[in-house]
Design a protein around this motif. Sequence first.
Motif, PDB file in Angstrom:
ATOM      1  N   UNK A 144     -44.898  10.113   8.101  1.00  0.00           N
ATOM      2  CA  UNK A 144     -44.003  10.957   7.298  1.00  0.00           C
ATOM      3  C   UNK A 144     -43.779  12.282   8.022  1.00  0.00           C
ATOM      4  N   UNK A 145     -42.535  12.708   8.094  1.00  0.00           N
ATOM      5  CA  UNK A 145     -42.211  14.005   8.686  1.00  0.00           C
ATOM      6  C   UNK A 145     -42.557  15.112   7.697  1.00  0.00           C
ATOM      7  N   UNK A 146     -43.514  15.960   8.049  1.00  0.00           N
ATOM      8  CA  UNK A 146     -43.959  16.979   7.094  1.00  0.00           C
ATOM      9  C   UNK A 146     -42.864  18.016   6.831  1.00  0.00           C
ATOM     10  N   UNK A 147     -41.993  18.258   7.818  1.00  0.00           N
ATOM     11  CA  UNK A 147     -40.907  19.212   7.588  1.00  0.00           C
ATOM     12  C   UNK A 147     -39.954  18.695   6.509  1.00  0.00           C
ATOM     13  N   UNK A 148     -39.569  17.416   6.611  1.00  0.00           N
ATOM     14  CA  UNK A 148     -38.690  16.839   5.596  1.00  0.00           C
ATOM     15  C   UNK A 148     -39.389  16.708   4.249  1.00  0.00           C
ATOM     16  N   UNK A 149     -40.703  16.452   4.279  1.00  0.00           N
ATOM     17  CA  UNK A 149     -41.451  16.361   3.020  1.00  0.00           C
ATOM     18  C   UNK A 149     -41.424  17.688   2.269  1.00  0.00           C
ATOM     19  N   UNK A 150     -41.563  18.798   2.989  1.00  0.00           N
ATOM     20  CA  UNK A 150     -41.492  20.113   2.346  1.00  0.00           C
ATOM     21  C   UNK A 150     -40.078  20.411   1.850  1.00  0.00           C
ATOM     22  N   UNK A 151     -39.080  20.029   2.638  1.00  0.00           N
ATOM     23  CA  UNK A 151     -37.689  20.240   2.206  1.00  0.00           C
ATOM     24  C   UNK A 151     -37.392  19.459   0.929  1.00  0.00           C
ATOM     25  N   UNK A 152     -37.849  18.208   0.873  1.00  0.00           N
ATOM     26  CA  UNK A 152     -37.603  17.403  -0.323  1.00  0.00           C
ATOM     27  C   UNK A 152     -38.371  17.948  -1.525  1.00  0.00           C
ATOM     28  N   UNK A 153     -39.576  18.462  -1.300  1.00  0.00           N
ATOM     29  CA  UNK A 153     -40.344  19.071  -2.380  1.00  0.00           C
ATOM     30  C   UNK A 153     -39.593  20.264  -2.969  1.00  0.00           C
ATOM     31  N   UNK A 154     -38.982  21.055  -2.115  1.00  0.00           N
ATOM     32  CA  UNK A 154     -38.201  22.198  -2.594  1.00  0.00           C
ATOM     33  C   UNK A 154     -36.979  21.730  -3.392  1.00  0.00           C
ATOM     34  N   UNK A 155     -36.320  20.665  -2.932  1.00  0.00           N
ATOM     35  CA  UNK A 155     -35.157  20.126  -3.646  1.00  0.00           C
ATOM     36  C   UNK A 155     -35.559  19.662  -5.038  1.00  0.00           C
ATOM     37  N   UNK A 156     -36.657  18.914  -5.136  1.00  0.00           N
ATOM     38  CA  UNK A 156     -37.083  18.405  -6.443  1.00  0.00           C
ATOM     39  C   UNK A 156     -37.583  19.530  -7.349  1.00  0.00           C
ATOM     40  N   UNK A 157     -38.100  20.595  -6.773  1.00  0.00           N
ATOM     41  CA  UNK A 157     -38.485  21.748  -7.599  1.00  0.00           C
ATOM     42  C   UNK A 157     -37.254  22.361  -8.259  1.00  0.00           C
ATOM     43  N   UNK A 158     -36.176  22.501  -7.509  1.00  0.00           N
ATOM     44  CA  UNK A 158     -34.921  23.005  -8.084  1.00  0.00           C
ATOM     45  C   UNK A 158     -34.415  22.054  -9.166  1.00  0.00           C
ATOM     46  N   UNK A 159     -34.488  20.768  -8.891  1.00  0.00           N
ATOM     47  CA  UNK A 159     -34.019  19.773  -9.858  1.00  0.00           C
ATOM     48  C   UNK A 159     -34.809  19.879 -11.155  1.00  0.00           C
ATOM     49  N   UNK A 160     -36.135  20.007 -11.041  1.00  0.00           N
ATOM     50  CA  UNK A 160     -36.966  20.045 -12.250  1.00  0.00           C
ATOM     51  C   UNK A 160     -36.625  21.238 -13.128  1.00  0.00           C
TER      52      UNK A 160
END
Length: 646
Positions: free
Chosen positions: A265-281
């Motif tokens: 897993x690419x940790x950079x993309x994992x952090x980016x996706x975590x930020x996206x889902x935080x906004x979504x929540x």
Amino acid sequence: MEMKQPMMNNREDQDQDQDKAEEPRENGRLVASSSTDKGQKGSSGPGQVSNGYPSTSPQSPREGVGAGADRAAVPTGFRMLMVQQTSLDPPRETWSKKMDFLLSVIGYAVDLGNVWRFPYICYQNGGGAFLLPYLLMAVFGGVPLFYMELALGQFYRNGCISIWKHVCPIFKGIGFAICIIALYIAFYYNTIMAWALYYLLSSFHYPLPWTMCNNAWNTANCTRYLSTDLNVSWTNASISPAEEFYTRQVLQVHLSPGLHQLGAVSWQLALCLLFIFTIVYFSIWKGVKTSGKVVWVTATFPYLVLLILLVRGATLPGAWRGVVFYLQPDWEKLLSTTVWIDAAAQIFFSLGPGFGVLLAFASYNPFHNNCYKDALVTSSVNCLTSFMSGFVIFTVLGYMAEMRQQGVETVAKDAGPSLLFIIYAEAIANMPAATFFAIIFFLMIIMLGLDSTFAGLEGVITAMLDEFPHLLARRREWFVLGLVCVCYLGALSTLTYGGAFVVKLFEEYATGPAVITVVFLEVIAVSWFYGTTRFCNDVQLMLGFSPGLFWRVCWVAICPCFLLFIIGSFLAFPPEVRLFDYLYPFWTTVLGYCIGVSSFICVPSYMVYHLLTTKGTFKQRLLKSITPEPAASSGPHRDVIITNAV
């Protein structure tokens, strides 16, 4: 609502008065009559609407004042029976403003596919000639389905699971299938926004990292070709730094040989996706009251950026070449079946019926909202946005062709996300104020994706909360948190080095054929089992007018044929899936269809379950399974009738 009742000294007189004033019922609506005017129907009070559901606001301009006027018109000495209908459940949440609903629907319908898919399909299928089948498919297929879902959700005010007990109970599995499909989409769709966020953060570097060939990820074939590099020639072996940045730095697909070995897993993309889902929540955790405010930014900002990019693209050298290539009609291509298949699929996935979103959004509308006008306005905006996006894309492609001294068809060979993350990103790097245009462009990509994610998850949330209100109604925030966590964990496979291959697999096989089949069954259930006559009567009760012959014919015959045409094309011409240099082997096709069937299997499974658990003979079970439950007496919406003698 609770009301205090005065005690009557003579109970028998009260019973006699009630017997004299027998109340007729009309679709869950109690109609009061006085002793002097037994034939005149009374109007519903401000706390109820004509389908038996409570309302939090007056449903028409006359409501709220009619009650007092009626009381004043009753002569003294006469008796009138006052009827108040209420529900044991709290009133359903509604949109704060009409524009909240419209922007949410537009934001859902106008997504990333409008920007990258429509322009590519348009030029590939005859340019301006493609607009003819596109408009025909929209008028006779897409818009009628769009209108049907809005009207259905607004009338019954339920999500995509609970609504089927009022339409045709045996088809309730459609709702569960829609929820699973929405989860699959959330697994891969948000990853594209994570890529865009990576680009957005990289845009703050100067110079832009996809303009240089001296980075650690670059290869010997990297050719830096800007408008200022007059001594550099572009060959067939050349690879732009934008393409290597996308494939070797962001995706890192060179580290994965294919779907059989995805890698880490690419940790950079994992952090980016975590930020996206935080906004979504935090945008959807409180319901449409909060998401309706967020879309004022996320749904309008992309139009501002598209306008800026359109003006900038039109001033670039060679822009006219791209526009001509985009619109020049090739009428002979209309004889090809592929063109009509692509037009039908494009308008279907662009408007997005069948994903449970339109049902959910419309269920929060006032009962008498004009959903007919809403359907026409939002679908028109969606189609016009797709058309305008073609100019935004192809003015830049014409500029790239001019700069490389190649044909537009050579430059435009990339489709899908590559069109945005390679071709358009490279064009932006050649513009003056490249950093500014890069920032607003990738912000636009993120916001286009966020709107669709808000909508898709809200469809699942509304469906589950309506189906299990006693379990989840007071725990919405926790349920949304759990749903977002499931989506994030499900998306981890798309964040690996071979994650782009997973995204393509989900997009081609796991969701498309399944959702089209589900919508086909939905149209059959509403038009043939529930009945167009009954459905049109419901619309007339809501809007004051009945759908015309055109809409009835579309729902009964044209829309099912429209959807069967798309399904048949998938079966007759299975797509050959390729991404970069990787050709998907046969076993991946089988895997993709298995994922798609895993959602659709809910429909026949629930049919069998419903027939087995229903009491009676087989004929009685079958009749009960296709008989709608009355809206006013179904589920938790039990009516409390309170009478007062005045």
